[in-house]
Design an enzyme around this catalytic site. Structure first.
Site, PDB file in Angstrom:
ATOM      1  N   HIS A   1      20.429 -45.048  15.150  1.00 28.12           N
ATOM      2  CA  HIS A   1      21.008 -43.635  15.083  1.00 28.12           C
ATOM      3  C   HIS A   1      22.380 -44.011  14.633  1.00 28.12           C
ATOM      4  O   HIS A   1      23.218 -45.146  14.876  1.00 28.12           O
ATOM      5  CB  HIS A   1      21.214 -43.048  16.610  1.00 28.12           C
ATOM      6  CG  HIS A   1      21.880 -43.635  17.453  1.00 28.12           C
ATOM      7  ND1 HIS A   1      20.939 -44.797  18.276  1.00 28.12           N
ATOM      8  CD2 HIS A   1      22.940 -44.080  18.165  1.00 28.12           C
ATOM      9  CE1 HIS A   1      21.528 -45.451  19.289  1.00 28.12           C
ATOM     10  NE2 HIS A   1      22.937 -45.081  18.959  1.00 28.12           N
ATOM     11  N   HIS A  58      26.298 -42.374  14.581  1.00 26.83           N
ATOM     12  CA  HIS A  58      26.933 -41.486  15.418  1.00 26.83           C
ATOM     13  C   HIS A  58      28.111 -40.862  14.300  1.00 26.83           C
ATOM     14  O   HIS A  58      28.574 -41.672  13.453  1.00 26.83           O
ATOM     15  CB  HIS A  58      27.915 -42.386  16.317  1.00 26.83           C
ATOM     16  CG  HIS A  58      27.325 -42.956  17.448  1.00 26.83           C
ATOM     17  ND1 HIS A  58      27.455 -42.337  18.714  1.00 26.83           N
ATOM     18  CD2 HIS A  58      26.648 -44.118  17.478  1.00 26.83           C
ATOM     19  CE1 HIS A  58      26.677 -43.209  19.654  1.00 26.83           C
ATOM     20  NE2 HIS A  58      26.309 -44.212  18.669  1.00 26.83           N
TER      21      HIS A  58
HETATM   22  P1  5GP Z   1      24.424 -46.186  21.538  1.00 25.20           P
HETATM   23  O1  5GP Z   1      25.601 -47.025  22.413  1.00 25.20           O
HETATM   24  O2  5GP Z   1      23.207 -46.752  21.687  1.00 25.20           O
HETATM   25  O3  5GP Z   1      24.946 -46.361  19.831  1.00 25.20           O
HETATM   26  O4  5GP Z   1      24.530 -44.705  21.764  1.00 25.20           O
HETATM   27  C1  5GP Z   1      23.575 -43.998  22.387  1.00 25.20           C
HETATM   28  C2  5GP Z   1      24.015 -42.501  22.266  1.00 25.20           C
HETATM   29  O5  5GP Z   1      22.926 -41.764  22.519  1.00 25.20           O
HETATM   30  C3  5GP Z   1      25.066 -42.187  23.396  1.00 25.20           C
HETATM   31  O6  5GP Z   1      26.309 -41.619  22.849  1.00 25.20           O
HETATM   32  C4  5GP Z   1      24.457 -41.346  24.280  1.00 25.20           C
HETATM   33  O7  5GP Z   1      25.463 -40.230  24.744  1.00 25.20           O
HETATM   34  C5  5GP Z   1      23.546 -40.760  23.280  1.00 25.20           C
HETATM   35  N1  5GP Z   1      22.369 -40.084  24.446  1.00 25.20           N
HETATM   36  C6  5GP Z   1      21.812 -41.001  25.343  1.00 25.20           C
HETATM   37  N2  5GP Z   1      20.692 -40.268  25.819  1.00 25.20           N
HETATM   38  C7  5GP Z   1      20.763 -39.101  25.151  1.00 25.20           C
HETATM   39  C8  5GP Z   1      19.788 -37.925  25.114  1.00 25.20           C
HETATM   40  O8  5GP Z   1      18.934 -37.819  26.049  1.00 25.20           O
HETATM   41  N3  5GP Z   1      20.192 -36.768  24.485  1.00 25.20           N
HETATM   42  C9  5GP Z   1      21.130 -37.016  23.864  1.00 25.20           C
HETATM   43  N4  5GP Z   1      21.856 -35.730  23.039  1.00 25.20           N
HETATM   44  N5  5GP Z   1      22.028 -37.992  23.661  1.00 25.20           N
HETATM   45  C10 5GP Z   1      21.648 -39.050  24.094  1.00 25.20           C
END
Ligand code: 5GP
Ligand code: ZN
Length: 139
Positions: free
Chosen positions: A101, A103
Site C-alpha cells: 500500500h 500512504h
Molecule cells: P503500514 O505500517 O503497514 O505501512 O501501515 C498500515 C496502515 O494500515 C496503518 O496506517 C493502519 O492505520 C492502516 N490500517 C490497518 N488496518 C486497517 C483497516 O482495517 N482499515 C483501514 N482503513 N486501515 C487500516
C-alpha cells in the site's frame, strides 16, 4: 490471488468495511483507519502483493496513476500545502500490514509530522563498494 488472513484482501473483497474513495477492477483507495492527518489515504492493489518490487509494470502504472489522482484530490479538496507518498516494505521498514500500500498523507507547513531524517556520512570506500554493487545489479 488473495490471502485468507489479510485485512486488505478482506477490504478488497468487501468482507471488511472501509471508506472506499475509489475502486476499479485492480486497485482501490480508502481512508486509513488510524490516520496521522485528516484525509490520510491508502492506495492499494486488490491482488495480494506484499512488497513494491513484486509489482508488475502494468499494475505499477495503474497504482501510481491512482496515487497521483488521490494526491491531486487531497491538494484541491483539503488545500494542503504538500503531501507525502510513503510505502513501507518489510517490518524493518515499518510495514505492519503485509499487503502492498501507498500512504498518501496531506501535509501543512509547520505540521511537524514525519520530522527530519537522521543523516550520517559513511566512508568513501564503503560508498564506492555500494555504488559498484547496485549499479552492476541495475545494468
Ligand atoms: P503500514 O505500517 O503497514 O505501512 O501501515 C498500515 C496502515 O494500515 C496503518 O496506517 C493502519 O492505520 C492502516 N490500517 C490497518 N488496518 C486497517 C483497516 O482495517 N482499515 C483501514 N482503513 N486501515 C487500516
Ligand atoms: Zn492481501
Amino acid at each position: 490471488m488473495e490471502n485468507n488472513s489479510c485485512i486488505f484482501c478482506d477490504i478488497a473483497n468487501g468482507v471488511l468495511p472501509s471508506e472506499k474513495l475509489y475502486e476499479d477492477a485492480s486497485v482501490m483507495a480508502f481512508l486509513d483507519i488510524n490516520p496521522i492527518a485528516d484525509g490520510h489515504t491508502l492506495v492499494v492493489p486488490k491482488k495480494h502483493i506484499v512488497s513494491f518490487h513484486e509489482l508488475d509494470s502494468n499494475l505499477a502504472c495503474t497504482l501510481t496513476s491512482l496515487t497521483s489522482k488521490v494526491a491531486e484530490a487531497l491538494l484541491s479538496e483539503l488545500n494542503c500545502d504538500g503531501y507525502n507518498v510513503l510505502c513501507n516494505n518489510g517490518s524493518a521498514a515499518g510495514q505492519v500490514v503485509s499487503h502492498l500500500h501507498f500512504h498518501v498523507i496531506p501535509r501543512f507547513l509547520g505540521d511537524g509530522l514525519l520530522d527530519k531524517w537522521q543523516t550520517y556520512e559513511y566512508s568513501e570506500q564503503r560508498r564506492s563498494e555500494i555504488f559498484d554493487k547496485i549499479s552492476k545489479r541495475l545494468s
